[in-house]
Scaffold this active site. Sequence first.
Site, mmCIF file in Angstrom:
data_model
loop_
_atom_site.group_PDB
_atom_site.id
_atom_site.type_symbol
_atom_site.label_atom_id
_atom_site.label_comp_id
_atom_site.label_asym_id
_atom_site.label_seq_id
_atom_site.Cartn_x
_atom_site.Cartn_y
_atom_site.Cartn_z
ATOM 1 N N HIS A 1 0.861 -1.186 0.000
ATOM 2 C CA HIS A 1 0.000 0.000 0.000
ATOM 3 C C HIS A 1 0.890 1.225 0.000
ATOM 4 C CE1 HIS A 1 0.574 0.894 4.361
ATOM 5 N NE2 HIS A 1 0.627 -0.407 4.474
ATOM 6 N N GLY B 1 5.095 3.076 10.566
ATOM 7 C CA GLY B 1 3.738 3.583 10.691
ATOM 8 C C GLY B 1 3.365 4.046 12.076
ATOM 9 N N ARG C 1 0.582 14.149 5.427
ATOM 10 C CA ARG C 1 0.096 15.424 5.949
ATOM 11 C C ARG C 1 0.182 16.537 4.905
ATOM 12 N NH1 ARG C 1 -1.827 12.439 9.844
ATOM 13 N NH2 ARG C 1 -0.440 11.932 11.562
ATOM 14 N N THR D 1 -5.991 21.631 7.065
ATOM 15 C CA THR D 1 -6.335 20.237 6.763
ATOM 16 C C THR D 1 -5.996 19.965 5.309
ATOM 17 O OG1 THR D 1 -8.077 18.552 6.922
ATOM 18 C CG2 THR D 1 -8.742 20.721 6.123
#
Length: 611
Positions: free
Chosen positions: A11, A309, A425, A556
């Site tokens: 992934h 992670g 992010r 965001t």
Amino acid sequence: MRVLGISAFYHDSAAALVEDGRIIAAAQEERFTRRKHDPGFPTHAVEYCLAEGRTTVSEIDKVVFYDKPFLKFERLLETYLTFAPRGFVSFAMALPLWVREKLFQRQLLTDELKALGGGVDVSSRLLFTEHHLSHAASAFFASPFDEALVLTMDGVGEWATTSVAMGRGNQLDVLREIHFPHSLGMLYSAFTYYTGFRVNSGEYKLMGLAPYGVPKYAQLILDHLIDVKDDGSFRLNLEYFNYCVGLRMTNGRFDKLFGGPARKPEEKLTQIHMDLAASIQVVLEDVVLRMTRALARETGAGNLCLAGGVALNCVANGKILRDGQFGSIWIQPAAGDAGGALGAALAAYHVNQNQPRLSPMGRDAMRGSYLGPEFSQAEIERRLQAVGATFSVVDDDEVIDLCADALAQEQALGWFQGRMEFGPRALGGRSILGDPRSPRMQSTLNLKVKYRESFRPFAPSVLREDVSSYFELDVESPYMLLVADVAKDRRVPMTDEEQKLFGIEKLNVPRSDIPAVTHVDYSARIQTVDRATNPRYHALISRFKQKTGCPVVVNTSFNVRGEPIVCTPEDAFRCFMGTEIEALAIGNCFLRKDDQRQGLKLNYEHAFTPD
């Protein structure tokens, strides 16, 4: 020397280019294909990295893959043989894929790169690093330290789930490892699964949910699920988990322990789910703090680097910082598998090829993590014209002023500037911004712009020079990977009645003078903005401060739930037109929603599969 790093086939596939030890480019494939967590070969990301480096496949000296497939296959076989005949179904499902593709990844990678390179055969230049070495290298070699302890924690690589290394100069020496099936990442993901979120993408939701709950199950977890020693080493009780032998993370015994079956996705969240989130978060922090304290005592290291992670758990990171065992900590902003591409390239250059490190000189090598594509002003205008956008072209000062005015008027602002961020992010390159003083902004952004769960908090971007005036933090946090509390003099005390509220009932209670970024426990996931790293974003927040007195904005990622962060001006315009974002700045182009043709309006609320 040019080194291309690749992570793929699990992934978050990605590519990264390193030239003479300098990071030139890095990007995730999902940003180009618009498929969240895209696991395929990162064709578009490789093409971008080569273009950014003005090079070709034939001019690449080494191509490095971020893990070793044969070691992973060894784990698959040994795990099956250990638990046989249980696990036959999952083994039978996995085996054809391994035989067809994964065991022959050298050939697969060679073929993919040959297609990109006009038939050039790179097989003689192809290397493979171990998964945890890739993570550790991404953290240490990109860090601002000449010497540091490196702690890597994730679900699993080949065998390692936790590893400790010492980095000095251009070398990384692995000191110890904890091996599968005992995994802190797997334990946290088991609760991600049990509370109804998606494994490998929903762990940050579990972390965000934790402050709504009470850690009433923490001791139950420690009594039944994990045996933790004083030095942080641990073993899981595998009787409660199914990930070794089945297609679920947990089993019936786990269900019985916590009083019922796993929550289904999109099912209503209840207090028990919040309490479970709080409990596993406390356990994770306990294990990590035991580990870092023991390592600090044992090694005497003054600096700590984090990757894997688990290093994206910014609440735990904040606890490590405040614990004070290390003088400085640095966390790789692309700490997950995407960052493995960068780590593989750095490991090959420094460790395999024994090339010297560039002197950090007190700054990290990530350049703010702005390592993705950017677009010239002329190209932005051409692309916006092609999609029918209505926009004004203004100078640098005016675009800053228009955006600051929009924020001060409590509008949601799309902000698309410079190079795209590498990692999960948004850091002021591809962001949606808002006014943190607004008590409505958190709800508005969640429900009308992001189309996501109402409980999820938003992060503040704050001028580096003002961070300690608003938060209990006085170090840099450029990558939004540290959580700290809002400063006490900024808080609004809760009334006795408000104190009695539970769970999501607390959501709409203003808790500070920046309520949109203050979580229910008075915490915030902080990004400090430095003039040297992102001058345009710094200028915007500074102008907002001039107008309002507040040096903080809501930040965001520029996307909706289930959508990758936007990459191109077209992506940004579509998201703008599909949501209730009211203003948009792309380079020096300024767009207002009211000025756009109604026929271009989209509905993004259900455009992407929920993550």
